[in-house]
Design an enzyme around this catalytic site. Structure first.
Site, PDB file in Angstrom:
ATOM      1  N   LYS A  13       0.821  -1.219   0.000  1.00  0.00           N
ATOM      2  CA  LYS A  13       0.000   0.000   0.000  1.00  0.00           C
ATOM      3  C   LYS A  13       0.854   1.267   0.000  1.00  0.00           C
ATOM      4  CE  LYS A  13      -4.216  -1.963   1.862  1.00  0.00           C
ATOM      5  NZ  LYS A  13      -3.807  -3.398   1.938  1.00  0.00           N
TER       6      LYS A  13
HETATM    7  C1  LIG Z   1      -4.429  -4.465   1.268  1.00  0.00           C
HETATM    8  C2  LIG Z   1      -3.678  -5.738   1.130  1.00  0.00           C
HETATM    9  C3  LIG Z   1      -4.056  -6.732   0.206  1.00  0.00           C
HETATM   10  C4  LIG Z   1      -5.297  -6.621  -0.660  1.00  0.00           C
HETATM   11  O1  LIG Z   1      -5.162  -5.650  -1.661  1.00  0.00           O
HETATM   12  P1  LIG Z   1      -6.455  -5.095  -2.454  1.00  0.00           P
HETATM   13  O2  LIG Z   1      -5.954  -3.944  -3.228  1.00  0.00           O
HETATM   14  O3  LIG Z   1      -7.425  -4.684  -1.370  1.00  0.00           O
HETATM   15  O4  LIG Z   1      -6.976  -6.191  -3.283  1.00  0.00           O
HETATM   16  C5  LIG Z   1      -3.264  -7.872   0.102  1.00  0.00           C
HETATM   17  N1  LIG Z   1      -2.171  -8.041   0.885  1.00  0.00           N
HETATM   18  C6  LIG Z   1      -1.778  -7.108   1.780  1.00  0.00           C
HETATM   19  C7  LIG Z   1      -0.578  -7.367   2.622  1.00  0.00           C
HETATM   20  C8  LIG Z   1      -2.507  -5.921   1.941  1.00  0.00           C
HETATM   21  O5  LIG Z   1      -2.109  -5.009   2.847  1.00  0.00           O
END
Ligand SMILES: *Cc1c(COP(=O)(O)O)cnc(C)c1O
Length: 481
Positions: A113
Site C-alpha cells: 500500500k
Molecule cells: C491491502 C492488502 C491486500 C489486498 O489488496 P487489495 O488492493 O485490497 O486487493 C493484500 N495483501 C496485503 C498485505 C494488503 O495489505
C-alpha cells in the site's frame, strides 16, 4: 483526461476535482473516460526508463491538470531509494526461469500500500497548499491501511490524520509502527472495543454532513482513483524486468482483497501491456473467486467474514470491483446502476446466462482460493525450494498462481507484505526469525503515543474539534515502553 462515474450521473471532471473525494456525486466510482493506449513501439521506449521516469510517463496520461514539472518533482520526491530501499523501487526476484516475485513491500511500512499512499501524501499536500485548504483524514484500521496512511501523511502541511484502532488487538509490530510516530499531525486513537466499533464511529461521523463539511473530514480508502493509478506503474516495471521483447506475454498472480491492486493490472492490460492472465487469489473470504468462477456476486454479511492468517484480505465485499464491472458491461452506467440496486435489494446479482458473461474471458481473469493449510504449505515449500521467506498474503497469491501457471508464460507473483510484519507465524512455520530491514530494528522499544477512548462518537467529535482549533497541539501522552 476527464473522469466519469461508473453510475453515469456525474459530469466529466478533472483529476484534481476527483483527487480528494471518496464516492462520486452519484454514489459511483470515478474512472477515466477512456484508457490511454501504448503501442509496441511505445513499450520499447518505456522499457529503457527507470521507475521514476516510467511513473511520470504513465501518470502524466492520467494527471493533466498539474503542470508537468510539478508532477515530475512530486514523483521524484516520492519514489526514492531512501523510502523504498533501492532505486528499483519494486525489484523483481527470480525464483527459477519463468517464475518471479515482484517485491512491492519495500516502502516505509513494509506493505504494498505504500507504493500508492506515499504518492498520495505528496499529491494531497500539493493540491491543498494551492487551494489554501485543509483536510482531516479520519479512518479505522485493524493493521496495514492505518500505518500506510500515517506514514504517507506524516509531516504533510494542511493534513491531519485521526486513526482509530482497537486497543490491544493488532500485532505488536503493527502497533509499534503506528503508535511510535511522533509527528504533531498524526493522532492515534485506541478504542476500547473491536475493529467494528472503530468503523461504526467513523461511519457515524461521516454521516453527519454538517460536521463533515465544517471540519473537512476526508478518507484515504482504496476507492481513491489516484491510488489505483499509482499501482499501474509496477505492472509495467515487472513486465519489463521479466521479459526481453515487447510482444512476449506474462501472467500476474495477485493476492486480492478490495480489488484495488488487481484493478491496476486490469487497467495496465487495457492500456496495451501484454498480460495473458490476471490470476486473482483470495483466502477463505472467496467472494471474488466465486464471481470469476460462476458469474454470481454475493457480498457477505459481517458475521460471514472469516478471520484468517492473511487479515488484510478478510473482506465482505470488494469496493473496487464496481470499476471492473463497469468495463465488463460495456461502460453502460444504467446497466451498472441496475446491478448495484439489485445488490442493495437482493444482496447479490448473477451474470450467468447474460451476454456479458460471454465477454468475461476476454479480460484474462482466472481465480482461485486458499486455506490456512495451503498458506503454510506454500510458505514452507518456497522456503525449502528457493530459500525465500514469504508472508501469508503473498503465499495466497503464489499458491493460486502456481495452480494456474502455463508452460512458456512467465509468471510474476506480487509480494504484498514482508514476512516480518507477521513474525509470529513465520516462527511457527519455518522455525526462524524473519529478516528485519534497517527501518524496523528496535521499533518495538521506542516510546509510543496514543489517546485511549471508549466507543463514543461524541467524544470522538470533541477530540477532533479541539485538535482543529487554531494553535492547538498534539498533546497525546507519550508513554515509554
Ligand atoms: C491491502 C492488502 C491486500 C489486498 O489488496 P487489495 O488492493 O485490497 O486487493 C493484500 N495483501 C496485503 C498485505 C494488503 O495489505
Amino acid at each position: 483526461m476527464r473522469y466519469i462515474s461508473t453510475r453515469g450521473g456525474m459530469p466529466p471532471r478533472t483529476f484534481r476535482e476527483i483527487l480528494l473525494e471518496g464516492l462520486a456525486s452519484d454514489g459511483g466510482l470515478a474512472l477515466p473516460q477512456s484508457y490511454p493506449q501504448y503501442t509496441t513501439t511505445d513499450l520499447a521506449r518505456l522499457r529503457q526508463l527507470n521507475y521514476r521516469e516510467l511513473a511520470f510517463d504513465i501518470l502524466s496520461q492520467f494527471i493533466d491538470d498539474i503542470p508537468p514539472a510539478d508532477l515530475k518533482r512530486l514523483i521524484d520526491n516520492t519514489y526514492t531509494a531512501a523510502a523504498f530501499g533501492s532505486d528499483d523501487i519494486t525489484p523483481l526476484k527470480t525464483l527459477e526461469p519463468g517464475l518471479h516475485i515482484l517485491q512491492l513491500s519495500n516502502g516505509p511500512t513494509l506493505a504494498f500500500k505504500d507504493v500508492a499512499l506515499q504518492l498520495l501524501g505528496n499529491l494531497f499536500e500539493y493540491v491543498l497548499a494551492q487551494g489554501k485548504g485543509e483536510l482531516n483524514i479520519l479512518g479505522a484500521t485493524s493493521g496495514d491501511t492505518g500505518s500506510a496512511a500515517e506514514y504517507a501523511m506524516r509531516g504533510k502541511r494542511g493534513v491531519r490524520v485521526f486513526m482509530l484502532s482497537p486497543e490491544g488487538k493488532m500485532s505488536r509490530f503493527q502497533t509499534a509502527q503506528m503508535y511510535t510516530l511522533q509527528d504533531p499531525n498524526i493522532f492515534n486513537i485506541a478504542v476500547k472495543g473491536v475493529f467494528d466499533d472503530c468503523q461504526d464511529m467513523v461511519k457515524e461521523v461521516s454521516n453527519d454532513d454538517t460536521f463533515k463539511r465544517r471540519y473537512r473530514i476526508g478518507t484515504v480508502n482504496s476507492i481513491n482513483w489516484a491510488r489505483v493509478a499509482a499501482q499501474i506503474v509496477y505492472y509495467f516495471k515487472g513486465y519489463f524486468a521479466a521479459t526481453q521483447s515487447d510482444t512476449e506475454q506474462v501472467s500476474f498472480a495477485v493476492p486480492t482483497g478490495n480489488f484495488g491492486n488487481i484493478l491496476a493490472g486490469h487497467v495496465a492490460r487495457m492500456m496495451g501491456l501484454p498480460i495473458k492472465r490476471l490470476i486473482l487469489a483470495t483466502n477463505e473470504n472467496n467472494v471474488l473467486d466465486e464471481f470469476f468462477r460462476s458469474g454470481r456476486y454475493r457480498p457477505r454479511g459481517s458475521k460471514e467474514v472469516h478471520q484468517t492468517s492473511s487479515p488484510s484480505m478478510d473482506i465482505s465485499k470488494a469496493s473496487n470491483f464496481e470499476r471492473f464491472v463497469f468495463d465488463l458491461v460495456g461502460r453502460n452506467g444504467n446497466a451498472l446502476r441496475e446491478l448495484w440496486s439489485r445488490l442493495e435489494e437482493q444482496g447479490g446479482f448473477n451474470l450467468n446466462e447474460t451476454a456479458w458473461m460471454n465477454k468475461l474471458p476476454a479480460y484474462g481473469f482466472v481465480s482461485g482460493a486458499s486455506t490456512h493449510a495451503d498458506r503454510i504449505a506454500t510458505m514452507r515449500g518456497i522456503y525449502q525450494r528457493y530459500g525465500v521467506m514469504i508472508d501469508t498474503h503473498t503465499a495466497n497469491g503464489i499458491k493460486v498462481g502456481l495452480e494456474q501457471r502455463e508452460a512458456g508464460v512467465p509468471l510474476i507473483c506480487l509480494e504484498t507484505a514482508q514476512p516480518v510484519k507477521f513474525a509470529e507465524i513465520i516462527r511457527e512455520v519455518l522455525g526462524k526469525e524473519p529478516d528485519c530491514p534497517p527501518t524496523c530494528r528496535g521499533l518495538e522499544q521506542l516510546p509510543q503515543r496514543v489517546y485511549v477512548m471508549y466507543p463514543d462518537t461524541d467524544a470522538l467529535k470533541d477530540y477532533i474539534v479541539q485538535r482543529c482549533s487554531s494553535g492547538s497541539k498534539n498533546n497525546n501522552k507519550i508513554k515509554n515502553p
